[in-house]
Design an enzyme around this catalytic site. Structure first.
Site, PDB file in Angstrom:
ATOM      1  N   CYS A 154       3.106  -0.250 -12.644  1.00  0.00           N
ATOM      2  CA  CYS A 154       3.469   0.902 -13.465  1.00  0.00           C
ATOM      3  C   CYS A 154       4.584   0.459 -14.429  1.00  0.00           C
ATOM      4  O   CYS A 154       5.518   1.207 -14.693  1.00  0.00           O
ATOM      5  CB  CYS A 154       3.857   2.113 -12.623  1.00  0.00           C
ATOM      6  N   ALA A 187       0.752  -1.257   0.000  1.00  0.00           N
ATOM      7  CA  ALA A 187       0.000   0.000   0.000  1.00  0.00           C
ATOM      8  C   ALA A 187       0.782   1.308   0.000  1.00  0.00           C
ATOM      9  O   ALA A 187       0.242   2.343  -0.373  1.00  0.00           O
ATOM     10  CB  ALA A 187      -0.930  -0.008   1.193  1.00  0.00           C
ATOM     11  N   ALA A 188       2.042   1.303   0.466  1.00  0.00           N
ATOM     12  CA  ALA A 188       2.738   2.585   0.650  1.00  0.00           C
ATOM     13  C   ALA A 188       3.164   3.199  -0.689  1.00  0.00           C
ATOM     14  O   ALA A 188       3.464   2.459  -1.617  1.00  0.00           O
ATOM     15  CB  ALA A 188       3.975   2.375   1.520  1.00  0.00           C
ATOM     16  N   PRO A 189       3.145   4.532  -0.789  1.00  0.00           N
ATOM     17  CA  PRO A 189       2.898   5.521   0.271  1.00  0.00           C
ATOM     18  C   PRO A 189       1.422   5.816   0.540  1.00  0.00           C
ATOM     19  O   PRO A 189       1.120   6.663   1.384  1.00  0.00           O
ATOM     20  CB  PRO A 189       3.610   6.773  -0.262  1.00  0.00           C
ATOM     21  N   GLU A 210       1.838  -2.994   4.302  1.00  0.00           N
ATOM     22  CA  GLU A 210       3.115  -2.571   3.729  1.00  0.00           C
ATOM     23  C   GLU A 210       4.248  -3.236   4.509  1.00  0.00           C
ATOM     24  O   GLU A 210       4.247  -3.239   5.735  1.00  0.00           O
ATOM     25  CB  GLU A 210       3.236  -1.038   3.763  1.00  0.00           C
ATOM     26  N   GLY A 263      -1.300   6.434  -1.856  1.00  0.00           N
ATOM     27  CA  GLY A 263      -2.139   7.202  -2.792  1.00  0.00           C
ATOM     28  C   GLY A 263      -3.436   6.464  -3.102  1.00  0.00           C
ATOM     29  O   GLY A 263      -4.527   7.054  -3.069  1.00  0.00           O
ATOM     30  N   LYS A 264      -3.297   5.182  -3.383  1.00  0.00           N
ATOM     31  CA  LYS A 264      -4.506   4.434  -3.772  1.00  0.00           C
ATOM     32  C   LYS A 264      -5.337   4.051  -2.545  1.00  0.00           C
ATOM     33  O   LYS A 264      -6.547   3.973  -2.623  1.00  0.00           O
ATOM     34  CB  LYS A 264      -4.119   3.208  -4.612  1.00  0.00           C
TER      35      LYS A 264
HETATM   36  N1  SAM Z   1      -0.162   1.425  -4.074  1.00  0.00           N
HETATM   37  C1  SAM Z   1       0.860   2.358  -3.629  1.00  0.00           C
HETATM   38  C2  SAM Z   1       0.356   3.756  -3.850  1.00  0.00           C
HETATM   39  O1  SAM Z   1      -0.507   3.985  -4.705  1.00  0.00           O
HETATM   40  O2  SAM Z   1       0.800   4.675  -3.149  1.00  0.00           O
HETATM   41  C3  SAM Z   1       2.179   2.071  -4.333  1.00  0.00           C
HETATM   42  C4  SAM Z   1       2.662   0.653  -4.072  1.00  0.00           C
HETATM   43  S1  SAM Z   1       4.310   0.345  -4.671  1.00  0.00           S
HETATM   44  C5  SAM Z   1       4.033   0.088  -6.350  1.00  0.00           C
HETATM   45  C6  SAM Z   1       4.596  -1.269  -4.082  1.00  0.00           C
HETATM   46  C7  SAM Z   1       4.809  -1.371  -2.557  1.00  0.00           C
HETATM   47  O3  SAM Z   1       4.809  -2.758  -2.212  1.00  0.00           O
HETATM   48  C8  SAM Z   1       6.130  -0.828  -2.056  1.00  0.00           C
HETATM   49  O4  SAM Z   1       5.880   0.133  -1.051  1.00  0.00           O
HETATM   50  C9  SAM Z   1       6.841  -2.049  -1.436  1.00  0.00           C
HETATM   51  O5  SAM Z   1       7.598  -1.750  -0.292  1.00  0.00           O
HETATM   52  C10 SAM Z   1       5.644  -2.920  -1.090  1.00  0.00           C
HETATM   53  N2  SAM Z   1       5.890  -4.377  -0.960  1.00  0.00           N
HETATM   54  C11 SAM Z   1       6.729  -5.143  -1.685  1.00  0.00           C
HETATM   55  N3  SAM Z   1       6.648  -6.427  -1.303  1.00  0.00           N
HETATM   56  C12 SAM Z   1       5.723  -6.483  -0.322  1.00  0.00           C
HETATM   57  C13 SAM Z   1       5.184  -7.530   0.482  1.00  0.00           C
HETATM   58  N4  SAM Z   1       5.608  -8.788   0.329  1.00  0.00           N
HETATM   59  N5  SAM Z   1       4.244  -7.236   1.392  1.00  0.00           N
HETATM   60  C14 SAM Z   1       3.823  -5.954   1.560  1.00  0.00           C
HETATM   61  N6  SAM Z   1       4.301  -4.910   0.845  1.00  0.00           N
HETATM   62  C15 SAM Z   1       5.228  -5.178  -0.093  1.00  0.00           C
END
Ligand code: SAM
Length: 297
Positions: A239, A122-124, A145, A126-127
């Site tokens: 993305c 979920a981080a940061p 996250e 936005g969605k």
């Molecule tokens: N959806 C977010 C937004 O709109 O702000 C952007 C998400 S970003 C594409 C992908 C995120 O997945 C990163 O913050 C990363 O640290 C996290 N991530 C990667 N592997 C993960 C896991 N196994 N469990 C939870 N989070 C994970």
């Protein structure tokens, strides 16, 4: 091995793009060169698009709405993110800087009151905050996250945007208990980011990096299917424009019994080819490259 960082398009990526999209390759390069306008999402939990438009006009900043989403505003003129970040309405969480493409998954997922929704990576946030606003603050959202620094950022954004009822979970989504079942899941997967490349900026790509992303995406989509209730909806997005991270992961979900649901994008959004029921947005002057696929079980 760390992905190679360069200011030019790495040869391995050029080859992959040329092979995947022979006819669109020049358009993708144009998209990488484009300087997109600043776009923002109105936080309808705190204000309205009309009020934001008026407040920005008083600061000499013009905006126009995206035709397909009234909460999405496109800044006109040469204003950049920095100037927006200094405004009181930004600090009060009345707006969120977000690319148009990345506003698509929550809009397509249509979060409803009382629905139990998991934002898996979920981080940061936005969605997550968009899902919350679209449900009128009435969906039961869990935002997961794994990364500590990014989790803090998620918490900060949830707080600033007033998304008080979101359950923020600092955990590896792969370790969640399969007994948990969600009505809807957003898996906005970690990826190579090849949809958001900006020529002249740093580009991070290597074959090893791609393979690592694909392995994680395969694991995450399998987990998402196990966490989805029968009849629920999973939205997978990246993305990236690379088929390995997109249609190939969608096929992986289908092999595990998922049924793909059609993704219908507004006609004005430029597309690259993808499996018929999915959608891959072409990088361009207004949109970043982005992929979306939806499933049920
Ligand atoms: N959806 C977010 C937004 O709109 O702000 C952007 C998400 S970003 C594409 C992908 C995120 O997945 C990163 O913050 C990363 O640290 C996290 N991530 C990667 N592997 C993960 C896991 N196994 N469990 C939870 N989070 C994970």
């Amino acid at each position: 091995m760390q992905p190679q960082e360069t200011f030019a398009l790495p040869e391995a990526l050029t080859e992959r793009l040329r092979t995947a999209y022979p006819e669109f390759f020049p358009e993708i390069l144009e998209g990488y060169r484009a300087r997109r306008p600043v776009t923002l999402r109105v936080n309808t939990g705190k204000t309205t698009a009309a009020q934001v438009t008026e407040a920005l006009a008083l600061c000499g900043i013009g905006v126009r709405p995206a035709q397909w989403y009234e909460d999405a505003l496109i800044v006109t003129g040469e204003v950049r993110e920095r100037a927006i970040e200094e405004l009181p309405l930004y600090r009060r969480g009345e707006i969120y800087l977000q690319s148009l493409s990345s506003m698509l998954p929550p809009v397509l997922l249509r979060p409803g009151a009382g629905e139990n929704i998991l934002d898996m990576t979920a981080a940061p946030g936005g969605k997550t905050t968009q899902l919350y606003a679209l449900s009128g603050g009435k969906a039961l959202i869990t935002a997961c996250e794994r990364d500590t620094g990014r989790f803090e950022r998620l918490r900060f954004n949830l707080d600033r945007q007033g998304a008080a009822r979101v359950n923020a979970l600092h955990a590896d989504a792969l370790t969640l208990d399969d007994a948990l079942k969600f009505d809807k899941i957003l898996l906005d997967a970690p990826c190579t980011g090849t949809g958001t490349i900006s020529l002249g900026g740093r580009i991070r790509f290597s074959e090893e990096y791609l393979a690592r992303c694909v392995r994680l995406q395969q694991k995450l989509i399998g987990k998402a299917l196990r966490l989805l209730r029968r009849g629920g909806v999973l939205l997978y997005s990246t993305c990236s424009v690379l088929p390995e991270e997109n249609d190939a992961i969608a096929s992986c979900a289908c092999r595990q019994g998922a049924r793909q649901l059609p993704v219908e994008l507004p006609a004005e959004i430029p597309r690259l080819h993808s499996a018929p029921s999915a959608a891959c947005v072409c990088p361009g002057p207004l949109y970043e490259g982005f992929y979306l696929a939806m499933f049920t079980i």
